[in-house]
Design a protein around this motif. Sequence first.
Motif, PDB file in Angstrom:
ATOM      1  N   ALA A  26       1.732  14.468  -8.883  1.00 19.91           N
ATOM      2  CA  ALA A  26       2.631  15.621  -8.960  1.00 19.91           C
ATOM      3  C   ALA A  26       3.025  15.922 -10.404  1.00 19.91           C
ATOM      4  O   ALA A  26       3.191  17.090 -10.782  1.00 19.91           O
ATOM      5  N   ARG A  27       3.162  14.884 -11.211  1.00 24.23           N
ATOM      6  CA  ARG A  27       3.526  15.086 -12.615  1.00 24.23           C
ATOM      7  C   ARG A  27       2.347  15.632 -13.424  1.00 24.23           C
ATOM      8  O   ARG A  27       2.506  16.555 -14.230  1.00 24.23           O
ATOM      9  N   GLU A  28       1.161  15.071 -13.196  1.00 30.09           N
ATOM     10  CA  GLU A  28      -0.008  15.452 -13.996  1.00 30.09           C
ATOM     11  C   GLU A  28      -0.720  16.692 -13.454  1.00 30.09           C
ATOM     12  O   GLU A  28      -1.368  17.419 -14.204  1.00 30.09           O
ATOM     13  N   HIS A  29      -0.625  16.912 -12.161  1.00 29.40           N
ATOM     14  CA  HIS A  29      -1.302  18.040 -11.513  1.00 29.40           C
ATOM     15  C   HIS A  29      -0.342  18.708 -10.525  1.00 29.40           C
ATOM     16  O   HIS A  29      -0.485  18.578  -9.308  1.00 29.40           O
ATOM     17  N   PRO A  30       0.657  19.424 -11.018  1.00 30.20           N
ATOM     18  CA  PRO A  30       1.652  20.020 -10.118  1.00 30.20           C
ATOM     19  C   PRO A  30       1.089  21.057  -9.165  1.00 30.20           C
ATOM     20  O   PRO A  30       1.755  21.424  -8.196  1.00 30.20           O
ATOM     21  N   ASP A  31      -0.137  21.499  -9.397  1.00 24.10           N
ATOM     22  CA  ASP A  31      -0.780  22.450  -8.482  1.00 24.10           C
ATOM     23  C   ASP A  31      -1.708  21.765  -7.481  1.00 24.10           C
ATOM     24  O   ASP A  31      -2.414  22.439  -6.722  1.00 24.10           O
ATOM     25  N   PHE A  83       0.747  13.060   4.022  1.00 23.07           N
ATOM     26  CA  PHE A  83       1.697  14.172   4.161  1.00 23.07           C
ATOM     27  C   PHE A  83       3.129  13.654   4.228  1.00 23.07           C
ATOM     28  O   PHE A  83       4.043  14.203   3.610  1.00 23.07           O
ATOM     29  N   HIS A  84       3.349  12.597   4.997  1.00 17.45           N
ATOM     30  CA  HIS A  84       4.679  12.005   5.134  1.00 17.45           C
ATOM     31  C   HIS A  84       5.188  11.523   3.776  1.00 17.45           C
ATOM     32  O   HIS A  84       6.329  11.810   3.386  1.00 17.45           O
ATOM     33  N   ALA A  85       4.326  10.801   3.042  1.00 19.77           N
ATOM     34  CA  ALA A  85       4.728  10.304   1.722  1.00 19.77           C
ATOM     35  C   ALA A  85       4.979  11.453   0.757  1.00 19.77           C
ATOM     36  O   ALA A  85       5.960  11.426  -0.010  1.00 19.77           O
ATOM     37  N   MET A  86       4.124  12.466   0.777  1.00 19.08           N
ATOM     38  CA  MET A  86       4.327  13.623  -0.089  1.00 19.08           C
ATOM     39  C   MET A  86       5.645  14.310   0.203  1.00 19.08           C
ATOM     40  O   MET A  86       6.351  14.743  -0.715  1.00 19.08           O
ATOM     41  N   SER A  87       5.988  14.419   1.477  1.00 17.74           N
ATOM     42  CA  SER A  87       7.211  15.123   1.858  1.00 17.74           C
ATOM     43  C   SER A  87       8.447  14.451   1.281  1.00 17.74           C
ATOM     44  O   SER A  87       9.462  15.108   1.027  1.00 17.74           O
ATOM     45  N   ILE A  88       8.362  13.150   1.063  1.00 13.08           N
ATOM     46  CA  ILE A  88       9.494  12.392   0.538  1.00 13.08           C
ATOM     47  C   ILE A  88       9.462  12.300  -0.982  1.00 13.08           C
ATOM     48  O   ILE A  88      10.461  12.565  -1.655  1.00 13.08           O
ATOM     49  N   TYR A  89       8.299  11.938  -1.521  1.00 11.99           N
ATOM     50  CA  TYR A  89       8.221  11.580  -2.933  1.00 11.99           C
ATOM     51  C   TYR A  89       7.651  12.677  -3.835  1.00 11.99           C
ATOM     52  O   TYR A  89       7.861  12.622  -5.056  1.00 11.99           O
ATOM     53  N   ALA A  90       6.929  13.624  -3.269  1.00 11.37           N
ATOM     54  CA  ALA A  90       6.349  14.707  -4.070  1.00 11.37           C
ATOM     55  C   ALA A  90       6.385  16.003  -3.269  1.00 11.37           C
ATOM     56  O   ALA A  90       5.351  16.625  -3.024  1.00 11.37           O
ATOM     57  N   PRO A  91       7.577  16.438  -2.860  1.00 11.75           N
ATOM     58  CA  PRO A  91       7.686  17.594  -1.968  1.00 11.75           C
ATOM     59  C   PRO A  91       7.224  18.897  -2.614  1.00 11.75           C
ATOM     60  O   PRO A  91       6.997  19.892  -1.909  1.00 11.75           O
ATOM     61  N   GLU A  92       7.072  18.897  -3.936  1.00 14.23           N
ATOM     62  CA  GLU A  92       6.603  20.111  -4.606  1.00 14.23           C
ATOM     63  C   GLU A  92       5.119  20.374  -4.377  1.00 14.23           C
ATOM     64  O   GLU A  92       4.639  21.495  -4.572  1.00 14.23           O
ATOM     65  N   LEU A  93       4.376  19.351  -3.962  1.00 14.16           N
ATOM     66  CA  LEU A  93       2.951  19.523  -3.707  1.00 14.16           C
ATOM     67  C   LEU A  93       2.733  20.212  -2.359  1.00 14.16           C
ATOM     68  O   LEU A  93       3.449  19.957  -1.399  1.00 14.16           O
ATOM     69  N   GLN A  94       1.716  21.050  -2.305  1.00 11.67           N
ATOM     70  CA  GLN A  94       1.433  21.801  -1.085  1.00 11.67           C
ATOM     71  C   GLN A  94       0.388  21.115  -0.221  1.00 11.67           C
ATOM     72  O   GLN A  94      -0.326  20.206  -0.667  1.00 11.67           O
ATOM     73  N   THR A  95       0.310  21.557   1.035  1.00 12.80           N
ATOM     74  CA  THR A  95      -0.665  21.051   1.997  1.00 12.80           C
ATOM     75  C   THR A  95      -1.392  22.228   2.616  1.00 12.80           C
ATOM     76  O   THR A  95      -0.780  23.245   2.957  1.00 12.80           O
ATOM     77  N   LEU A 139       0.827  -1.207   0.000  1.00 10.89           N
ATOM     78  CA  LEU A 139       0.000   0.000   0.000  1.00 10.89           C
ATOM     79  C   LEU A 139       0.864   1.261   0.000  1.00 10.89           C
ATOM     80  O   LEU A 139       0.541   2.244  -0.684  1.00 10.89           O
ATOM     81  N   TRP A 140       1.957   1.238   0.765  1.00 12.96           N
ATOM     82  CA  TRP A 140       2.858   2.390   0.811  1.00 12.96           C
ATOM     83  C   TRP A 140       3.477   2.645  -0.571  1.00 12.96           C
ATOM     84  O   TRP A 140       3.548   3.794  -1.018  1.00 12.96           O
ATOM     85  N   LYS A 141       3.898   1.602  -1.241  1.00 21.22           N
ATOM     86  CA  LYS A 141       4.488   1.760  -2.572  1.00 21.22           C
ATOM     87  C   LYS A 141       3.466   2.283  -3.573  1.00 21.22           C
ATOM     88  O   LYS A 141       3.788   3.094  -4.450  1.00 21.22           O
ATOM     89  N   GLN A 142       2.215   1.820  -3.440  1.00 21.40           N
ATOM     90  CA  GLN A 142       1.173   2.329  -4.321  1.00 21.40           C
ATOM     91  C   GLN A 142       0.910   3.806  -4.047  1.00 21.40           C
ATOM     92  O   GLN A 142       0.729   4.602  -4.984  1.00 21.40           O
ATOM     93  N   LEU A 143       0.903   4.188  -2.771  1.00 20.94           N
ATOM     94  CA  LEU A 143       0.737   5.598  -2.414  1.00 20.94           C
ATOM     95  C   LEU A 143       1.872   6.428  -2.995  1.00 20.94           C
ATOM     96  O   LEU A 143       1.642   7.515  -3.555  1.00 20.94           O
ATOM     97  N   ARG A 144       3.073   5.944  -2.877  1.00 20.83           N
ATOM     98  CA  ARG A 144       4.237   6.628  -3.462  1.00 20.83           C
ATOM     99  C   ARG A 144       4.035   6.847  -4.953  1.00 20.83           C
ATOM    100  O   ARG A 144       4.198   7.974  -5.459  1.00 20.83           O
ATOM    101  N   ASP A 145       3.660   5.786  -5.659  1.00 23.15           N
ATOM    102  CA  ASP A 145       3.490   5.878  -7.109  1.00 23.15           C
ATOM    103  C   ASP A 145       2.348   6.833  -7.465  1.00 23.15           C
ATOM    104  O   ASP A 145       2.444   7.603  -8.437  1.00 23.15           O
ATOM    105  N   ASP A 146       1.267   6.774  -6.696  1.00 18.91           N
ATOM    106  CA  ASP A 146       0.129   7.665  -6.951  1.00 18.91           C
ATOM    107  C   ASP A 146       0.539   9.122  -6.804  1.00 18.91           C
ATOM    108  O   ASP A 146       0.186   9.972  -7.641  1.00 18.91           O
ATOM    109  N   LEU A 147       1.273   9.434  -5.757  1.00 17.16           N
ATOM    110  CA  LEU A 147       1.660  10.820  -5.509  1.00 17.16           C
ATOM    111  C   LEU A 147       2.646  11.327  -6.556  1.00 17.16           C
ATOM    112  O   LEU A 147       2.569  12.490  -6.977  1.00 17.16           O
ATOM    113  N   VAL A 148       3.554  10.470  -6.984  1.00 10.41           N
ATOM    114  CA  VAL A 148       4.488  10.864  -8.047  1.00 10.41           C
ATOM    115  C   VAL A 148       3.713  11.170  -9.326  1.00 10.41           C
ATOM    116  O   VAL A 148       3.985  12.172 -10.018  1.00 10.41           O
ATOM    117  N   TRP A 149       2.713  10.339  -9.640  1.00 11.70           N
ATOM    118  CA  TRP A 149       1.896  10.566 -10.837  1.00 11.70           C
ATOM    119  C   TRP A 149       1.081  11.855 -10.705  1.00 11.70           C
ATOM    120  O   TRP A 149       1.011  12.658 -11.646  1.00 11.70           O
TER     121      TRP A 149
END
Length: 245
Positions: A30-35, A50-62, A18-28
């Motif tokens: 961030a690429r398709e919807h950088p805002d 938030f934890h996963a975003m901070s590592i794998y998609a830090p450009e996304l805001q909270t 599940l964690w790996k899927q979350l990682r992949d989802d957030l990377v996708w």
Amino acid sequence: MPSYAPAITALTARPLALWKQLRDDLVWIAREHPDAVLASSLAAEDMVVFHAMSIYAPELQTLTLDTGRLHAETVQMAAAIRQHYQREILFFRPEPERVQAHVQQHGAHAFYESVELRKQCCQIRKVEPLRRALAGRSAWITGQRREQSASRSELARQEYDAVFGLQKFNPLTEWTHEDVWAVIRGLGIPYNPLHDQGYPSIGCEPCTRAIRPGEDVRAGRWWWEQRDSLECGLHAGNLHSSVNT
């Protein structure tokens, strides 16, 4: 990698997948919807995202909604995670004039009197600030799970949010309560201390209580109402598929 990057070897098979899927989802995302932005209540599910975003998609805001009636623990949690992650959280607050007018007309605790008045309060303190927060964005992210309530039982991982007019991602859709806590414990993710006091779901202080043994995880939200009304308007689309509406 930041110092809080996960030692994912601590996770067993299902949480790890599940964690790996979350990682992949957030990377996708961030690429398709950088805002895209995570709307966080600072509860357990949102902390996992938030934890996963901070590592794998830090450009996304909270963002988080400061309704003016949050628990002290939640306010303190916001400051603690900003320091821990060295990441800013965007705060959105209700318009003071609208809050004051509602309180003057109906009273400070009118939400206990009827579902209509409670939803008016939620509209002023939560929905309208979220509408401002999402304005001009193409997507938002939530920590919702199907298991949380009947109104979320058919929740999709990706959907068009017609209420706010943008894409909506719910990457924890299939996670269980046990999955969330396995990842939190395994990766050492900070969490709101209210969870240790019997609050699986956290909202405004006057509208949230600890749950009793055997109650569902959202039973502490607006506990004085019927079980089919337990949404505040942030996720109004959930009610469209609920068998109770």
